[in-house]
Design a protein around this motif. Structure first.
Motif, PDB file in Angstrom:
ATOM      1  N   ILE A  14      -1.974   1.237   3.310  1.00 36.10           N
ATOM      2  CA  ILE A  14      -0.560   0.877   3.391  1.00 36.10           C
ATOM      3  C   ILE A  14      -0.417  -0.479   4.056  1.00 36.10           C
ATOM      4  O   ILE A  14      -1.005  -0.724   5.112  1.00 36.10           O
ATOM      5  CB  ILE A  14       0.231   1.946   4.186  1.00 36.10           C
ATOM      6  N   SER A  16       1.432  -2.559   6.312  1.00 34.65           N
ATOM      7  CA  SER A  16       2.396  -2.264   7.371  1.00 34.65           C
ATOM      8  C   SER A  16       3.549  -3.260   7.417  1.00 34.65           C
ATOM      9  O   SER A  16       4.652  -2.904   7.829  1.00 34.65           O
ATOM     10  CB  SER A  16       1.693  -2.207   8.731  1.00 34.65           C
ATOM     11  N   THR A  19       6.375  -1.849   5.458  1.00 39.36           N
ATOM     12  CA  THR A  19       6.751  -0.466   5.731  1.00 39.36           C
ATOM     13  C   THR A  19       8.216  -0.310   6.133  1.00 39.36           C
ATOM     14  O   THR A  19       8.878   0.628   5.677  1.00 39.36           O
ATOM     15  CB  THR A  19       5.805   0.159   6.774  1.00 39.36           C
ATOM     16  N   PHE A  22      10.246   0.004   3.106  1.00 39.67           N
ATOM     17  CA  PHE A  22      10.041   1.317   2.503  1.00 39.67           C
ATOM     18  C   PHE A  22      10.896   2.356   3.226  1.00 39.67           C
ATOM     19  O   PHE A  22      11.581   3.161   2.591  1.00 39.67           O
ATOM     20  CB  PHE A  22       8.559   1.706   2.563  1.00 39.67           C
ATOM     21  N   LYS A  29       6.846   3.526  -2.439  1.00 39.65           N
ATOM     22  CA  LYS A  29       5.508   3.603  -1.840  1.00 39.65           C
ATOM     23  C   LYS A  29       4.483   2.776  -2.612  1.00 39.65           C
ATOM     24  O   LYS A  29       3.597   2.166  -2.010  1.00 39.65           O
ATOM     25  CB  LYS A  29       5.063   5.058  -1.743  1.00 39.65           C
ATOM     26  N   ILE A  32       4.017  -0.787  -1.423  1.00 41.85           N
ATOM     27  CA  ILE A  32       3.381  -1.077  -0.132  1.00 41.85           C
ATOM     28  C   ILE A  32       1.938  -0.565  -0.082  1.00 41.85           C
ATOM     29  O   ILE A  32       1.272  -0.693   0.937  1.00 41.85           O
ATOM     30  CB  ILE A  32       4.192  -0.507   1.059  1.00 41.85           C
ATOM     31  N   SER A  33       1.474   0.003  -1.182  1.00 42.21           N
ATOM     32  CA  SER A  33       0.111   0.542  -1.245  1.00 42.21           C
ATOM     33  C   SER A  33      -0.835  -0.487  -1.839  1.00 42.21           C
ATOM     34  O   SER A  33      -0.534  -1.106  -2.855  1.00 42.21           O
ATOM     35  CB  SER A  33       0.076   1.816  -2.092  1.00 42.21           C
ATOM     36  N   ILE A 102      -0.071   3.916  10.167  1.00 42.42           N
ATOM     37  CA  ILE A 102       1.206   3.801   9.467  1.00 42.42           C
ATOM     38  C   ILE A 102       1.245   4.668   8.205  1.00 42.42           C
ATOM     39  O   ILE A 102       2.305   5.125   7.796  1.00 42.42           O
ATOM     40  CB  ILE A 102       1.536   2.322   9.159  1.00 42.42           C
ATOM     41  N   SER A 103       0.095   4.940   7.601  1.00 48.21           N
ATOM     42  CA  SER A 103       0.066   5.785   6.402  1.00 48.21           C
ATOM     43  C   SER A 103       0.579   7.194   6.706  1.00 48.21           C
ATOM     44  O   SER A 103       1.168   7.831   5.836  1.00 48.21           O
ATOM     45  CB  SER A 103      -1.338   5.844   5.814  1.00 48.21           C
ATOM     46  N   VAL A 106       4.398   6.950   6.512  1.00 50.15           N
ATOM     47  CA  VAL A 106       4.800   6.758   5.114  1.00 50.15           C
ATOM     48  C   VAL A 106       4.679   8.062   4.329  1.00 50.15           C
ATOM     49  O   VAL A 106       5.575   8.425   3.569  1.00 50.15           O
ATOM     50  CB  VAL A 106       3.970   5.623   4.468  1.00 50.15           C
TER      51      VAL A 106
END
Length: 183
Positions: A14, A16, A19, A22, A29, A32-33, A102-103, A106
């Motif tokens: 992810i 960040s 984020t 998101f 998602k 940001i992946s 952070i994942s 998310v």
């Protein structure tokens, strides 16, 4: 002659920096992946999906959970950041989510949405820029339908922030209706 290998537990990472967008529901998602396999393929590197269980820095060996050990000449470790969990006692019925890595945040945003439907307050514990950033994003996501608390200890604990920036962030926080609680 350089051969680069990236080892990660997941096929994606992810980003960040995006984020908060998101969390605000401005992007999805997928946006940001980072597809680590594709990244490695395009960079002419090798991707290994596995977990590192130990390092032998004397023999320059990485021991993996599922695959045989790998020898290295140069090693760069980027383990990311992890939320501090020690010393925090949560009430049995408390619904809590960790922001780091952070994942985790998310991947659990839908659960937070469900909780936000029935609760009137979300509380973020954090004393840095990220704490404010998460509060700002959550406030944008839920608008005025929910109270956002930020539990902090004193001023922002960041090395590279000046007094004016701290004042500005604090002012934005108040204007958005985020309740800052010194804890």
């Amino acid at each position: 002659g350089l051969h680069t290998i990236l080892i990660n537990q997941d096929y994606d990472a992810i980003y960040s920096g995006l984020t908060p967008k998101f969390i605000q529901n401005q992007i999805n998602k997928n946006e940001i992946s980072i597809d680590l396999q594709r990244l490695c393929f395009n960079a002419n590197a090798t991707f290994i999906k596995d977990e590192i269980i130990s390092l032998d820095t004397n023999l320059n060996i990485i021991n993996l959970y599922n695959l045989p050990a790998i020898k290295f000449d140069i090693l760069s470790i980027n383990t990311g950041s992890i939320s501090k969990k020690s010393g925090i006692n949560f009430h049995k019925g408390a619904k809590n989510f960790f922001v780091k890595p952070i994942s985790l945040l998310v991947n659990q945003i839908k659960k937070i949405d469900e909780i936000a439907k029935y609760k009137s307050t979300l509380t973020v514990i954090g004393n840095g820029i990220a704490g404010y950033e998460i509060c700002f994003a959550l406030k944008q996501r839920y608008k005025n339908g929910i109270r956002i608390n930020l539990i902090k200890s004193g001023n922002i604990d960041e090395k590279n922030i000046n007094k004016y920036s701290w004042f500005k962030i604090n002012k934005i926080s108040k204007k958005m209706g985020i309740f800052e609680i010194n804890g």
